[in-house]
Motif scaffolding. Sequence first.
Motif, PDB file in Angstrom:
ATOM      1  N   MET A  27      -6.048   6.013  12.307  1.00 28.85           N
ATOM      2  CA  MET A  27      -4.842   6.095  13.112  1.00 28.85           C
ATOM      3  C   MET A  27      -3.717   5.363  12.372  1.00 28.85           C
ATOM      4  SD  MET A  27      -4.398   5.023  17.115  1.00 28.85           S
ATOM      5  CE  MET A  27      -5.850   5.966  17.556  1.00 28.85           C
ATOM      6  N   VAL A  28      -2.859   6.109  11.708  1.00 27.59           N
ATOM      7  CA  VAL A  28      -1.807   5.498  10.892  1.00 27.59           C
ATOM      8  C   VAL A  28      -0.502   5.342  11.661  1.00 27.59           C
ATOM      9  CG1 VAL A  28      -2.799   6.311   8.733  1.00 27.59           C
ATOM     10  CG2 VAL A  28      -1.179   7.764   9.945  1.00 27.59           C
ATOM     11  N   GLN A  29      -0.370   6.005  12.796  1.00 28.00           N
ATOM     12  CA  GLN A  29       0.825   5.886  13.614  1.00 28.00           C
ATOM     13  C   GLN A  29       0.436   5.573  15.053  1.00 28.00           C
ATOM     14  OE1 GLN A  29       2.788   9.688  13.026  1.00 28.00           O
ATOM     15  NE2 GLN A  29       4.137   8.818  11.472  1.00 28.00           N
ATOM     16  N   ARG A  47     -14.461   2.890  15.117  1.00 26.82           N
ATOM     17  CA  ARG A  47     -15.463   2.715  14.056  1.00 26.82           C
ATOM     18  C   ARG A  47     -15.212   1.419  13.281  1.00 26.82           C
ATOM     19  NH1 ARG A  47     -18.170   7.247  11.926  1.00 26.82           N
ATOM     20  NH2 ARG A  47     -18.127   9.033  13.336  1.00 26.82           N
ATOM     21  N   HIS A  48     -13.996   1.208  12.868  1.00 23.09           N
ATOM     22  CA  HIS A  48     -13.607  -0.047  12.242  1.00 23.09           C
ATOM     23  C   HIS A  48     -12.095  -0.142  12.270  1.00 23.09           C
ATOM     24  CE1 HIS A  48     -12.756   2.226   8.503  1.00 23.09           C
ATOM     25  NE2 HIS A  48     -13.898   2.817   8.712  1.00 23.09           N
ATOM     26  N   GLY A  49     -11.573  -1.279  11.797  1.00 21.71           N
ATOM     27  CA  GLY A  49     -10.156  -1.528  11.938  1.00 21.71           C
ATOM     28  C   GLY A  49      -9.857  -2.199  13.264  1.00 21.71           C
ATOM     29  N   SER A  50      -8.573  -2.378  13.547  1.00 21.93           N
ATOM     30  CA  SER A  50      -8.189  -3.080  14.774  1.00 21.93           C
ATOM     31  C   SER A  50      -6.830  -2.594  15.249  1.00 21.93           C
ATOM     32  CB  SER A  50      -8.151  -4.595  14.534  1.00 21.93           C
ATOM     33  OG  SER A  50      -7.239  -4.906  13.487  1.00 21.93           O
ATOM     34  N   PRO A  80      -2.084   0.896  16.224  1.00 21.84           N
ATOM     35  CA  PRO A  80      -2.941   0.350  15.170  1.00 21.84           C
ATOM     36  C   PRO A  80      -2.285  -0.834  14.469  1.00 21.84           C
ATOM     37  CG  PRO A  80      -1.834   2.334  14.406  1.00 21.84           C
ATOM     38  CD  PRO A  80      -1.458   2.173  15.851  1.00 21.84           C
ATOM     39  N   ASP A  81      -3.100  -1.766  13.974  1.00 26.42           N
ATOM     40  CA  ASP A  81      -2.579  -2.860  13.163  1.00 26.42           C
ATOM     41  C   ASP A  81      -2.193  -2.313  11.793  1.00 26.42           C
ATOM     42  OD1 ASP A  81      -2.973  -4.639  15.190  1.00 26.42           O
ATOM     43  OD2 ASP A  81      -4.786  -5.548  14.351  1.00 26.42           O
ATOM     44  N   PRO A  82      -0.983  -2.569  11.322  1.00 26.69           N
ATOM     45  CA  PRO A  82      -0.557  -2.016  10.026  1.00 26.69           C
ATOM     46  C   PRO A  82      -1.452  -2.435   8.868  1.00 26.69           C
ATOM     47  CG  PRO A  82       1.318  -2.899  11.246  1.00 26.69           C
ATOM     48  CD  PRO A  82       0.093  -3.334  11.981  1.00 26.69           C
ATOM     49  N   SER A  83      -1.956  -3.670   8.900  1.00 23.81           N
ATOM     50  CA  SER A  83      -2.765  -4.161   7.783  1.00 23.81           C
ATOM     51  C   SER A  83      -4.200  -3.666   7.820  1.00 23.81           C
ATOM     52  CB  SER A  83      -2.767  -5.694   7.787  1.00 23.81           C
ATOM     53  OG  SER A  83      -3.306  -6.187   9.003  1.00 23.81           O
ATOM     54  N   ASP A  84      -4.674  -3.251   8.977  1.00 31.27           N
ATOM     55  CA  ASP A  84      -6.058  -2.781   9.117  1.00 31.27           C
ATOM     56  C   ASP A  84      -6.132  -1.765  10.251  1.00 31.27           C
ATOM     57  OD1 ASP A  84      -8.797  -2.538   8.779  1.00 31.27           O
ATOM     58  OD2 ASP A  84      -9.274  -4.307  10.011  1.00 31.27           O
TER      59      ASP A  84
END
Length: 312
Positions: A27-29, A47-50, A80-84
Amino acid sequence: MHDNSLNFTFPLEYVSFQVSMVSTGRMVQSIPAHAHGRGCYEIHYIRHGSGTVVIDGVPRRVGQNTLYTTGPSILHEQIPDPSDPMVESCIYLRVFPDFEKTECGSSHACRRKDPKRASFLTPFLEQAFWMGQDTQQVLPLFDTIFQELEQKKPGYRPFLSALFQQLIVCIARNYLEPEAYHPVPENGFEDASGDSSLSLIVEEAFLNEYRTITLERLARRIHLSPRQTERLIRQYYNSTFLKKRTEARIGAASVLLKTTELPVGEIAEMTGYSSSEHFSYAFKTHTGMSAREFRRKSSSEAGPHSLSENVF
């Protein structure tokens, strides 16, 4: 993977489930605030990320292994968090009560099987929102579902039916975990009728085409007249086309105000308004504050301790 052309129906106890869309990816946006119609549910697995999920105005942190369900009328926004940025697997489905035919003289009538009977599905059907850490190993099920849909090997449809059934069972079991967050709205499960693919088309139009969508264009897309389309929106959302479009535009504008430094006038144009004045009036009417006030408030609340410390 994103497939929004499915029309896959499978039974489980006294309910039929109709899957219209599956997707998985990063999810980039941000996804603006939106809500599903009657009988419609979306199952989300991180699945992963935050990132942050805003549920009916309440922000909640999500991270790896978070599972949550958004059902009828639950307004939700995903950031989504921009860094992750989070990687999410998602399934959109609609539930239908099964009916049994009864004979009365020479006429036939349909009688709904009792949806209040004791069942492991009851928490899922009666709760329009649930969030928690998955304890039932749903990730391998998601992976196998996506693999079967991509490869379409002989016998994949009955295999998918079994996989979807297992997924719903695992999700229902997750609802019983004591650490999960699960408010129970009174109208989680409704006697819905119709085609879930129509509700998905309508939702995606408001979510992705809020700037340009018109009632006539939406009606052509779902092969109904404008009057029938307006009636459908009232049935699904207890709202009108114009109100739903305004909600979608203001939701998108809110994301831009929180995540960018774009001028208000540019945001007005990007979200489909003919002038800054028109946008400002609509934004304040909808949110109770001006766009600039909203931006200042969001900026002041954006610190690391503004949300719950718990990451589901």
